[in-house]
Design a protein around this motif. Structure first.
Motif, PDB file in Angstrom:
ATOM      1  N   ASN A 114       0.847  -1.182   0.000  1.00 28.76           N
ATOM      2  CA  ASN A 114       0.000   0.000   0.000  1.00 28.76           C
ATOM      3  C   ASN A 114       0.885   1.235   0.000  1.00 28.76           C
ATOM      4  O   ASN A 114       2.115   1.137   0.118  1.00 28.76           O
ATOM      5  N   ILE A 115       0.261   2.393  -0.134  1.00 26.83           N
ATOM      6  CA  ILE A 115       0.988   3.660  -0.088  1.00 26.83           C
ATOM      7  C   ILE A 115       0.346   4.574   0.949  1.00 26.83           C
ATOM      8  O   ILE A 115      -0.808   4.393   1.337  1.00 26.83           O
ATOM      9  N   VAL A 116       1.117   5.546   1.396  1.00 22.18           N
ATOM     10  CA  VAL A 116       0.590   6.658   2.182  1.00 22.18           C
ATOM     11  C   VAL A 116       0.930   7.919   1.413  1.00 22.18           C
ATOM     12  O   VAL A 116       2.095   8.183   1.107  1.00 22.18           O
ATOM     13  N   ASP A 117      -0.112   8.695   1.083  1.00 19.18           N
ATOM     14  CA  ASP A 117       0.130   9.873   0.251  1.00 19.18           C
ATOM     15  C   ASP A 117      -0.956  10.925   0.492  1.00 19.18           C
ATOM     16  O   ASP A 117      -1.978  10.655   1.120  1.00 19.18           O
ATOM     17  N   ILE A 118      -0.694  12.114  -0.045  1.00 20.87           N
ATOM     18  CA  ILE A 118      -1.659  13.200  -0.005  1.00 20.87           C
ATOM     19  C   ILE A 118      -2.754  12.924  -1.028  1.00 20.87           C
ATOM     20  O   ILE A 118      -2.465  12.591  -2.182  1.00 20.87           O
ATOM     21  N   VAL A 119      -3.999  13.050  -0.611  1.00 29.24           N
ATOM     22  CA  VAL A 119      -5.136  12.868  -1.513  1.00 29.24           C
ATOM     23  C   VAL A 119      -5.953  14.154  -1.502  1.00 29.24           C
ATOM     24  O   VAL A 119      -6.397  14.602  -0.440  1.00 29.24           O
ATOM     25  N   GLU A 120      -6.134  14.744  -2.674  1.00 26.46           N
ATOM     26  CA  GLU A 120      -6.951  15.959  -2.777  1.00 26.46           C
ATOM     27  C   GLU A 120      -8.295  15.616  -3.413  1.00 26.46           C
ATOM     28  O   GLU A 120      -9.326  15.600  -2.749  1.00 26.46           O
ATOM     29  N   THR A 121      -8.286  15.277  -4.694  1.00 30.02           N
ATOM     30  CA  THR A 121      -9.537  14.900  -5.357  1.00 30.02           C
ATOM     31  C   THR A 121      -9.705  13.389  -5.464  1.00 30.02           C
ATOM     32  O   THR A 121     -10.821  12.899  -5.629  1.00 30.02           O
ATOM     33  N   GLY A 122      -8.591  12.653  -5.396  1.00 31.44           N
ATOM     34  CA  GLY A 122      -8.650  11.203  -5.568  1.00 31.44           C
ATOM     35  C   GLY A 122      -8.571  10.770  -7.014  1.00 31.44           C
ATOM     36  O   GLY A 122      -8.565   9.564  -7.311  1.00 31.44           O
ATOM     37  N   ASN A 123      -8.475  11.721  -7.943  1.00 36.63           N
ATOM     38  CA  ASN A 123      -8.464  11.385  -9.365  1.00 36.63           C
ATOM     39  C   ASN A 123      -7.224  10.596  -9.772  1.00 36.63           C
ATOM     40  O   ASN A 123      -7.313   9.668 -10.577  1.00 36.63           O
ATOM     41  N   THR A 124      -6.063  10.973  -9.220  1.00 39.02           N
ATOM     42  CA  THR A 124      -4.832  10.262  -9.575  1.00 39.02           C
ATOM     43  C   THR A 124      -4.901   8.812  -9.125  1.00 39.02           C
ATOM     44  O   THR A 124      -4.477   7.895  -9.853  1.00 39.02           O
ATOM     45  N   LEU A 125      -5.419   8.584  -7.919  1.00 43.00           N
ATOM     46  CA  LEU A 125      -5.595   7.207  -7.444  1.00 43.00           C
ATOM     47  C   LEU A 125      -6.519   6.433  -8.375  1.00 43.00           C
ATOM     48  O   LEU A 125      -6.216   5.307  -8.788  1.00 43.00           O
ATOM     49  N   LYS A 126      -7.657   7.029  -8.699  1.00 42.47           N
ATOM     50  CA  LYS A 126      -8.653   6.361  -9.532  1.00 42.47           C
ATOM     51  C   LYS A 126      -8.091   6.015 -10.899  1.00 42.47           C
ATOM     52  O   LYS A 126      -8.313   4.906 -11.409  1.00 42.47           O
ATOM     53  N   GLU A 127      -7.351   6.952 -11.493  1.00 42.72           N
ATOM     54  CA  GLU A 127      -6.800   6.716 -12.825  1.00 42.72           C
ATOM     55  C   GLU A 127      -5.758   5.606 -12.834  1.00 42.72           C
ATOM     56  O   GLU A 127      -5.484   5.012 -13.883  1.00 42.72           O
ATOM     57  N   ASN A 128      -5.193   5.313 -11.668  1.00 44.61           N
ATOM     58  CA  ASN A 128      -4.201   4.249 -11.570  1.00 44.61           C
ATOM     59  C   ASN A 128      -4.750   2.995 -10.888  1.00 44.61           C
ATOM     60  O   ASN A 128      -3.993   2.118 -10.488  1.00 44.61           O
ATOM     61  N   GLY A 129      -6.073   2.928 -10.774  1.00 44.65           N
ATOM     62  CA  GLY A 129      -6.701   1.728 -10.247  1.00 44.65           C
ATOM     63  C   GLY A 129      -6.535   1.523  -8.754  1.00 44.65           C
ATOM     64  O   GLY A 129      -6.629   0.396  -8.251  1.00 44.65           O
ATOM     65  N   LEU A 130      -6.297   2.611  -8.007  1.00 45.84           N
ATOM     66  CA  LEU A 130      -6.106   2.522  -6.559  1.00 45.84           C
ATOM     67  C   LEU A 130      -7.292   3.147  -5.831  1.00 45.84           C
ATOM     68  O   LEU A 130      -8.007   3.973  -6.390  1.00 45.84           O
ATOM     69  N   VAL A 131      -7.474   2.743  -4.585  1.00 48.21           N
ATOM     70  CA  VAL A 131      -8.564   3.280  -3.771  1.00 48.21           C
ATOM     71  C   VAL A 131      -8.034   3.663  -2.394  1.00 48.21           C
ATOM     72  O   VAL A 131      -7.028   3.116  -1.926  1.00 48.21           O
ATOM     73  N   VAL A 132      -8.701   4.611  -1.746  1.00 47.55           N
ATOM     74  CA  VAL A 132      -8.370   4.969  -0.369  1.00 47.55           C
ATOM     75  C   VAL A 132      -8.881   3.863   0.553  1.00 47.55           C
ATOM     76  O   VAL A 132     -10.041   3.474   0.491  1.00 47.55           O
ATOM     77  N   LYS A 133      -8.010   3.360   1.399  1.00 45.81           N
ATOM     78  CA  LYS A 133      -8.386   2.300   2.338  1.00 45.81           C
ATOM     79  C   LYS A 133      -8.577   2.821   3.754  1.00 45.81           C
ATOM     80  O   LYS A 133      -9.319   2.251   4.537  1.00 45.81           O
ATOM     81  N   GLU A 134      -7.877   3.908   4.056  1.00 47.48           N
ATOM     82  CA  GLU A 134      -8.021   4.488   5.390  1.00 47.48           C
ATOM     83  C   GLU A 134      -7.540   5.930   5.362  1.00 47.48           C
ATOM     84  O   GLU A 134      -6.444   6.210   4.880  1.00 47.48           O
ATOM     85  N   GLU A 135      -8.379   6.831   5.846  1.00 46.10           N
ATOM     86  CA  GLU A 135      -7.977   8.226   5.961  1.00 46.10           C
ATOM     87  C   GLU A 135      -7.252   8.430   7.282  1.00 46.10           C
ATOM     88  O   GLU A 135      -7.778   8.099   8.342  1.00 46.10           O
ATOM     89  N   MET A 136      -6.057   8.994   7.214  1.00 47.72           N
ATOM     90  CA  MET A 136      -5.219   9.167   8.395  1.00 47.72           C
ATOM     91  C   MET A 136      -5.487  10.499   9.094  1.00 47.72           C
ATOM     92  O   MET A 136      -5.617  10.574  10.301  1.00 47.72           O
ATOM     93  N   MET A 137      -5.539  11.578   8.310  1.00 49.54           N
ATOM     94  CA  MET A 137      -5.736  12.905   8.898  1.00 49.54           C
ATOM     95  C   MET A 137      -6.038  13.920   7.812  1.00 49.54           C
ATOM     96  O   MET A 137      -5.701  13.720   6.638  1.00 49.54           O
ATOM     97  N   SER A 138      -6.706  15.003   8.195  1.00 49.73           N
ATOM     98  CA  SER A 138      -6.940  16.126   7.302  1.00 49.73           C
ATOM     99  C   SER A 138      -5.819  17.142   7.501  1.00 49.73           C
ATOM    100  O   SER A 138      -5.345  17.342   8.622  1.00 49.73           O
ATOM    101  N   ILE A 139      -5.380  17.776   6.429  1.00 50.00           N
ATOM    102  CA  ILE A 139      -4.320  18.771   6.517  1.00 50.00           C
ATOM    103  C   ILE A 139      -4.698  19.985   5.679  1.00 50.00           C
ATOM    104  O   ILE A 139      -5.578  19.914   4.816  1.00 50.00           O
ATOM    105  N   SER A 140      -4.041  21.087   5.944  1.00 50.82           N
ATOM    106  CA  SER A 140      -4.300  22.327   5.201  1.00 50.82           C
ATOM    107  C   SER A 140      -3.006  23.117   5.091  1.00 50.82           C
ATOM    108  O   SER A 140      -1.968  22.709   5.634  1.00 50.82           O
TER     109      SER A 140
END
Length: 206
Positions: A149-175
């Protein structure tokens, strides 16, 4: 004496300039800078750098204030004063991977740009994982078998979706955050206060 602000180049830079404009600042010198990395405006000096370098410039007093992603503060823990959150740069730090990949986070291999945040997150939950530090597109790691798995910044989730990946667990919100050099806050208080106060107007709405 004008204050110096270090700005994170790229997405945060554009969002901060829009924020400044909404506050009535003249951003023309900053938008028409070409490839210049140092710009003087009527209100402050601006320097443009990568996020981690912004924190370094502020820590060493080269810049009085900095605009940086909260992920940089959590990962590198620079010796700066975290003044306040800003109403942009909002995203999530998340665990992601292939839909059919492992979901029980035991002794897995996690690819990430944020080894310190990731290690701390799993350790606090009593989990043991192997960390693979990457600098580029971490989405490739599970696809090529480098990591579970990976841990990365997710904004819209489009990059994950385009590469066939899904969010499995949200760790924290950041700004985005406004940070300050500790000595500057003491020695240049009268100069910095009006600028900082103008940023605080939106704080209650965050």
């Amino acid at each position: 004496m004008k204050p110096t602000i270090a700005l994170t180049k790229g997405r945060l830079e554009k969002q901060f300039l829009a924020f400044l404009q909404s506050k009535g600042y003249d951003i023309a010198p900053l938008t028409d800078k070409g490839r210049k990395l140092q710009i003087e405006t009527d209100d402050f000096f601006a320097v443009f750098a990568k996020g981690v370098d912004v924190a370094t410039y502020v820590e060493h007093g080269i810049a009085d204030l900095g605009i940086v992603g909260e992920d940089i503060l959590l990962e590198f823990e620079p010796d700066v004063y975290d003044l306040l959150p800003l109403p942009f740069g909002k995203c999530r730090l998340a665990i992601a991977g292939e839909p059919e990949g492992p979901r029980s986070f035991g002794k897995q291999r996690i690819a990430t740009k944020f080894p310190n945040i990731t290690t701390k997150y799993f350790r606090e939950r009593g989990k043991s994982v192997d960390i693979v530090k990457l600098e580029g597109s971490v989405e490739l790691a599970p696809l090529l078998g480098l990591a579970d798995n990976i841990v990365d910044i997710v904004e819209t989730g489009n990059t994950l979706k385009e590469n066939g990946l899904v969010v499995k667990e949200e760790m924290m919100s950041i700004s985005a955050r406004c940070i300050a050099n500790r000595n500057s806050l003491k020695l240049k208080k009268s100069v910095l206060a009006p600028l900082i106060d103008s940023f605080r107007i939106e704080e209650a709405a965050i």
